[in-house]
Enzyme design. Structure first.
Site, PDB file in Angstrom:
ATOM      1  N   HIS A 141       0.863  -1.176   0.000  1.00  0.00           N
ATOM      2  CA  HIS A 141       0.000   0.000   0.000  1.00  0.00           C
ATOM      3  C   HIS A 141       0.911   1.242   0.000  1.00  0.00           C
ATOM      4  O   HIS A 141       2.019   1.192   0.518  1.00  0.00           O
ATOM      5  CB  HIS A 141      -0.842  -0.044   1.274  1.00  0.00           C
ATOM      6  CG  HIS A 141      -1.910   0.996   1.373  1.00  0.00           C
ATOM      7  ND1 HIS A 141      -1.658   2.283   1.778  1.00  0.00           N
ATOM      8  CD2 HIS A 141      -3.242   0.931   1.133  1.00  0.00           C
ATOM      9  CE1 HIS A 141      -2.799   2.974   1.787  1.00  0.00           C
ATOM     10  NE2 HIS A 141      -3.770   2.179   1.394  1.00  0.00           N
ATOM     11  N   ASP A 218       2.241  -4.746   7.845  1.00  0.00           N
ATOM     12  CA  ASP A 218       1.073  -3.878   7.690  1.00  0.00           C
ATOM     13  C   ASP A 218      -0.169  -4.750   7.804  1.00  0.00           C
ATOM     14  O   ASP A 218      -0.529  -5.466   6.880  1.00  0.00           O
ATOM     15  CB  ASP A 218       1.163  -3.174   6.335  1.00  0.00           C
ATOM     16  CG  ASP A 218      -0.120  -2.441   5.950  1.00  0.00           C
ATOM     17  OD1 ASP A 218      -1.126  -2.542   6.684  1.00  0.00           O
ATOM     18  OD2 ASP A 218      -0.110  -1.780   4.903  1.00  0.00           O
ATOM     19  N   GLN A 221      -5.377  -4.874   6.724  1.00  0.00           N
ATOM     20  CA  GLN A 221      -6.438  -5.731   6.174  1.00  0.00           C
ATOM     21  C   GLN A 221      -6.461  -7.122   6.807  1.00  0.00           C
ATOM     22  O   GLN A 221      -7.154  -8.009   6.322  1.00  0.00           O
ATOM     23  CB  GLN A 221      -6.268  -5.880   4.645  1.00  0.00           C
ATOM     24  CG  GLN A 221      -6.339  -4.587   3.867  1.00  0.00           C
ATOM     25  CD  GLN A 221      -7.734  -3.962   3.842  1.00  0.00           C
ATOM     26  OE1 GLN A 221      -8.729  -4.576   4.247  1.00  0.00           O
ATOM     27  NE2 GLN A 221      -7.810  -2.731   3.372  1.00  0.00           N
ATOM     28  N   LYS A 244     -11.101   0.284  10.166  1.00  0.00           N
ATOM     29  CA  LYS A 244     -11.388  -0.861   9.304  1.00  0.00           C
ATOM     30  C   LYS A 244     -11.852  -2.065  10.121  1.00  0.00           C
ATOM     31  O   LYS A 244     -12.005  -3.159   9.597  1.00  0.00           O
ATOM     32  CB  LYS A 244     -10.133  -1.248   8.506  1.00  0.00           C
ATOM     33  CG  LYS A 244      -9.670  -0.180   7.516  1.00  0.00           C
ATOM     34  CD  LYS A 244      -8.481  -0.669   6.731  1.00  0.00           C
ATOM     35  CE  LYS A 244      -7.708   0.440   6.058  1.00  0.00           C
ATOM     36  NZ  LYS A 244      -8.368   1.019   4.891  1.00  0.00           N
ATOM     37  N   CYS A 383      -4.748   2.889  -3.636  1.00  0.00           N
ATOM     38  CA  CYS A 383      -3.446   3.209  -3.034  1.00  0.00           C
ATOM     39  C   CYS A 383      -2.394   2.156  -3.347  1.00  0.00           C
ATOM     40  O   CYS A 383      -1.505   1.902  -2.518  1.00  0.00           O
ATOM     41  CB  CYS A 383      -3.546   3.429  -1.523  1.00  0.00           C
ATOM     42  SG  CYS A 383      -4.612   4.788  -1.067  1.00  0.00           S
TER      43      CYS A 383
HETATM   44  C1  PLP Z   1      -3.058  -2.711   3.404  1.00  0.00           C
HETATM   45  C2  PLP Z   1      -3.296  -1.312   3.845  1.00  0.00           C
HETATM   46  N1  PLP Z   1      -2.301  -0.631   4.422  1.00  0.00           N
HETATM   47  C3  PLP Z   1      -2.477   0.615   4.861  1.00  0.00           C
HETATM   48  C4  PLP Z   1      -3.672   1.257   4.744  1.00  0.00           C
HETATM   49  C5  PLP Z   1      -3.774   2.655   5.231  1.00  0.00           C
HETATM   50  O1  PLP Z   1      -4.663   2.766   6.258  1.00  0.00           O
HETATM   51  P1  PLP Z   1      -5.010   4.201   6.815  1.00  0.00           P
HETATM   52  O2  PLP Z   1      -5.556   4.968   5.647  1.00  0.00           O
HETATM   53  O3  PLP Z   1      -6.014   3.957   7.868  1.00  0.00           O
HETATM   54  O4  PLP Z   1      -3.742   4.790   7.314  1.00  0.00           O
HETATM   55  C6  PLP Z   1      -4.742   0.586   4.151  1.00  0.00           C
HETATM   56  C7  PLP Z   1      -6.072   1.188   3.966  1.00  0.00           C
HETATM   57  O5  PLP Z   1      -6.343   2.134   3.312  1.00  0.00           O
HETATM   58  C8  PLP Z   1      -4.536  -0.722   3.679  1.00  0.00           C
HETATM   59  O6  PLP Z   1      -5.529  -1.394   3.079  1.00  0.00           O
END
Ligand code: PLP
Lengths: 425, 140
Positions: A141, A218, A221, A244, A383
């Site tokens: 991401h 990370d 998900q 989430k 993203c």
């Molecule tokens: C795999 C992953 N990493 C990071 C993020 C970033 O999360 P956040 O926008 O809550 O910082 C997301 C979601 O958008 C994600 O799906």
């Protein structure tokens, strides 16, 4: 088609906890909230972006603001003590939920992105140099990809990407080539938010540790929909977002092994994170407060506690099984159209989401059309722009499921996709 | 039903599937390119003026992207024929939605106005009112 009886969880009862799922949509979007012009029942399949919030969590927030709102760690008055205890307990609850040793290892941040940046700045900027490397995956991401890419530019560290194979899995041979003795950090996504791939994070942790590197996982998900134990994984750092997983926006978690966090410099300076301050110098508070400068995310932390209680009561194994059933069904139904392409591993071996394209229809057009059926899906690059470049597409549509979704809702999506095929066909 | 169904009325789909004036012009008076990063839409507009340097004789376009952006370019290419640069430059967002004949949801407006913006910037560059713009990028 499966019926309610075969669900591992009581979806009907769960849906009662989420009044928003009863909403209709379709009216004027410039005025937030329900309106008389709303005419189509909502089918919410954008859980990968953010999940809905059950009454239990909304109540926890309201209860905090209505009855014990106060700043933490600053007052010895009654309300401040209530708020402080609740806020600290929330750290303990998170620690228990993810298998951390205790609150020392649980830092509250704004979101996964901030957790990633905290480590990149507080550790990466200080520890990395031109002779070092950071290993990521092609499916990162932007939260991790852009962060380490830019830290790489600042420090001269080489940033490398483990390849994704045809099926959307990491090429582990390539991983073993890339991770070498120059590697100081391996940062990998646990469950890909685009491919749905569940990555072998324990194996990657071993690989990183064999070369003296840290691993950052990370879990944005993964934590929402499966049991996660950071010590089983042997992650050095682990991050996820409250929004989430039935929690509110504005809170994320950074887990870090205590001995590593102990050695790290603070990320943000200010109040709350200090022990003793003079005009010339300052010393830091104990963990985790050293990393929580300023008035922290009090209401959000307390609400995250409520969200974890909510999920844990239902059971993470069951939630995972429910999502796996849904995603397998969606995968099969969508791949029955020969002009639909789904990215990533097969339906019986993935996290609860499908990113796909309908041949000849831009993902944004598809999303607009299924919106007419009340279906909320995401369209864009989610993203993961470089991954989309690798897949050879500018964008994709993504449906992502959660504990309150049903097979019937997937049927609505599939009918809507079929309608788009006919419109554009 | 919501706005989206309106958005895909027959006219839009027709212009998307059978774009008018699609292709590169041999002898344009000016050309310009642009993109809408939110959908990844790209448009190149070629314009040929009549000898008076004011009247638009012919417009063609090439591009790639969502139905709204491509249909909008196709409709614009028809609409501009025989009008003047002044008329082009005075076109606003309402004129674009009127031309499309449908309500465009707020998140998709950028797609709808891309071709118009590219044509307008191309005209301004041609007239020296803008210098140095390689590529138009749609913004709010
Ligand atoms: C795999 C992953 N990493 C990071 C993020 C970033 O999360 P956040 O926008 O809550 O910082 C997301 C979601 O958008 C994600 O799906």
């Amino acid at each position: 088609m499966s019926t309610q009886e075969s669900y591992p969880i009581d979806v009907d009862a769960i849906r009662e906890d989420f009044p928003i799922l009863q909403r209709k949509i379709g009216g004027d979007v410039t005025v937030p909230g329900p309106s008389e012009d709303d005419d189509t029942p909502l089918v919410y399949l954008d859980n990968g972006a953010t999940s809905q919030t059950p009454d239990q969590v909304v109540d926890a927030i309201a209860d905090y603001y209505r009855t014990y709102n106060s700043n933490v760690h600053r007052g010895i008055h009654h309300l401040s003590q209530e708020a402080s205890v609740a806020y600290e307990n929330a750290h303990d609850r998170v620690a228990e939920f993810i298998g951390a040793n205790g609150r020392e290892e649980v830092v509250f941040t704004k979101n996964t992105t901030e957790s990633e940046n905290l480590v990149a700045y507080a550790w990466g900027l200080n520890e990395l140099g031109p002779e070092d490397s950071v290993v990521l995956t092609q499916m990162e991401h932007h939260a991790s990809l852009v962060t380490w890419q830019q830290i790489g530019k600042k420090t001269g560290a080489d940033v490398r990407f483990i390849r994704v194979d045809e099926e959307g899995r990491l090429d582990m041979d390539h991983a073993r080539e890339l991770v070498d003795d120059s590697t100081k950090m391996v940062s990998v996504v646990h469950v890909s938010n685009t491919l749905g791939t569940v990555n072998p994070v324990s194996e990657l942790a071993d690989l990183a540790h064999d070369h003296g590197a840290y691993i950052f996982v990370d879990g944005a998900q993964s934590v929402p929909n499966r049991p996660v134990d950071v010590q089983d994984i042997d992650a050095d750092f682990f991050a996820f977002s409250g929004h989430k997983m039935c929690g509110p926006t504005g809170i994320g978690v950074l887990y870090g092994k205590e001995e590593i966090l102990e050695e790290m410099e603070p990320y943000l300076y200010g109040g709350e994170m200090i022990r003793r301050v003079s005009y010339d110098d300052a010393s830091w508070e104990d963990l985790p407060w050293k990393f929580e400068a300023g008035t922290p995310v009090i209401a959000q932390g307390i609400a995250l506690h409520a969200a974890i209680d909510y999920l844990d009561d239902i059971g993470m194994e069951k939630i995972q099984r429910h999502e796996e059933q849904l995603v397998e069904y969606a995968y099969d139904e969508l791949t029955a159209f020969d002009d639909v392409e789904i990215y990533g591993p097969p339906g019986d071996d993935r996290g609860g989401l499908v990113a796909f394209n309908l041949d000849g229809v831009h993902a944004h057009d598809l999303s607009s059309i299924v919106n007419d059926y009340g279906v909320a899906i995401r369209a864009g690059d989610h993203c993961t722009q470089p991954l989309h470049d690798t897949l050879g597409v500018a964008a994709s549509a993504r449906a992502s499921f959660y504990l309150y979704n049903t097979h019937e809702e997937i049927d609505v999506l599939v009918d809507a996709v079929d309608e788009a095929r006919q419109l554009f066909g | 039903m919501g706005m989206g169904s309106d958005m895909y009325r027959q006219q839009i789909l027709d212009h998307y599937k059978n774009p008018r004036n699609y292709g590169e012009m041999e002898d344009p008076t000016f050309s310009h390119v642009g993109e809408n990063p939110s959908c990844g839409d790209t448009i190149k507009v070629d314009v040929r003026l009549e000898d008076d340097g004011e009247t638009i004789e012919y417009v063609s376009f090439t591009g790639d992207g969502c139905a709204i952006s491509q249909a909008s370019a196709s409709l614009l290419s028809e609409k501009l024929q025989g009008t003047t640069l002044d008329e082009l430059e005075s076109m606003d967002t309402d004129d674009v939605t009127e031309m499309l004949g449908v309500d465009i949801s707020p998140m998709r407006i950028k797609c709808a106005v891309l071709a118009r913006q590219v044509a307008q910037d191309g005209a301004k560059l041609h007239e020296g009112e803008l210098d140095d713009l390689d590529r138009t990028v749609t913004e709010e």
